[in-house]
Design a protein around this motif. Structure first.
Motif, mmCIF file in Angstrom:
data_model
loop_
_atom_site.group_PDB
_atom_site.id
_atom_site.type_symbol
_atom_site.label_atom_id
_atom_site.label_comp_id
_atom_site.label_asym_id
_atom_site.label_seq_id
_atom_site.Cartn_x
_atom_site.Cartn_y
_atom_site.Cartn_z
ATOM 1 N N GLN A 13 -1.102 -29.869 -26.785
ATOM 2 C CA GLN A 13 -2.503 -29.797 -27.177
ATOM 3 C C GLN A 13 -3.411 -30.137 -25.997
ATOM 4 O O GLN A 13 -4.423 -29.476 -25.777
ATOM 5 C CB GLN A 13 -2.791 -30.744 -28.336
ATOM 6 N N GLU A 14 -3.039 -31.174 -25.236
ATOM 7 C CA GLU A 14 -3.827 -31.552 -24.065
ATOM 8 C C GLU A 14 -3.815 -30.445 -23.020
ATOM 9 O O GLU A 14 -4.837 -30.159 -22.390
ATOM 10 C CB GLU A 14 -3.298 -32.852 -23.466
ATOM 11 N N GLU A 15 -2.662 -29.808 -22.839
ATOM 12 C CA GLU A 15 -2.559 -28.715 -21.863
ATOM 13 C C GLU A 15 -3.441 -27.545 -22.274
ATOM 14 O O GLU A 15 -4.125 -26.943 -21.443
ATOM 15 C CB GLU A 15 -1.110 -28.266 -21.739
ATOM 16 N N LYS A 39 -6.737 -26.041 -20.211
ATOM 17 C CA LYS A 39 -6.925 -24.635 -19.837
ATOM 18 C C LYS A 39 -8.292 -24.139 -20.288
ATOM 19 O O LYS A 39 -8.987 -23.450 -19.545
ATOM 20 C CB LYS A 39 -5.821 -23.766 -20.440
ATOM 21 N N GLU A 40 -8.690 -24.497 -21.516
ATOM 22 C CA GLU A 40 -9.996 -24.075 -22.019
ATOM 23 C C GLU A 40 -11.115 -24.713 -21.199
ATOM 24 O O GLU A 40 -12.125 -24.082 -20.913
ATOM 25 C CB GLU A 40 -10.131 -24.448 -23.494
ATOM 26 N N SER A 41 -10.926 -25.969 -20.828
ATOM 27 C CA SER A 41 -11.932 -26.664 -20.033
ATOM 28 C C SER A 41 -12.074 -26.023 -18.661
ATOM 29 O O SER A 41 -13.190 -25.877 -18.149
ATOM 30 C CB SER A 41 -11.548 -28.131 -19.889
ATOM 31 N N LEU A 42 -10.957 -25.650 -18.050
ATOM 32 C CA LEU A 42 -11.002 -25.014 -16.737
ATOM 33 C C LEU A 42 -11.688 -23.656 -16.804
ATOM 34 O O LEU A 42 -12.434 -23.285 -15.895
ATOM 35 C CB LEU A 42 -9.595 -24.868 -16.165
ATOM 36 N N LYS A 43 -11.449 -22.910 -17.884
ATOM 37 C CA LYS A 43 -12.114 -21.614 -18.042
ATOM 38 C C LYS A 43 -13.625 -21.800 -18.156
ATOM 39 O O LYS A 43 -14.398 -21.045 -17.570
ATOM 40 C CB LYS A 43 -11.582 -20.892 -19.277
#
Length: 51
Positions: A12-14, A18-22
């Motif tokens: 879930q953290e991963e 990924k969403e945060s980086l996008k």
């Protein structure tokens, strides 16, 4: 047995990372790119007014 919908905390953290980086990439491109384009347009407009 684990199903695909049951994600571990690490997974879930991963996924959130990924969403945060996008989102970070998108906002960086929009604001930095937009700032550069606006500055170039400003320079062109000032140059054309002076001619």
């Amino acid at each position: 047995m684990e199903t695909t919908e049951n994600l571990t905390i690490e997974e879930q953290e991963e996924q959130l990372d990924k969403e945060s980086l996008k989102g970070t990439l998108f906002s960086s491109i929009v604001f930095v790119g937009g700032g550069i384009v606006a500055f170039i347009l400003l320079l062109v407009i000032v140059y054309m007014v002076r001619l």
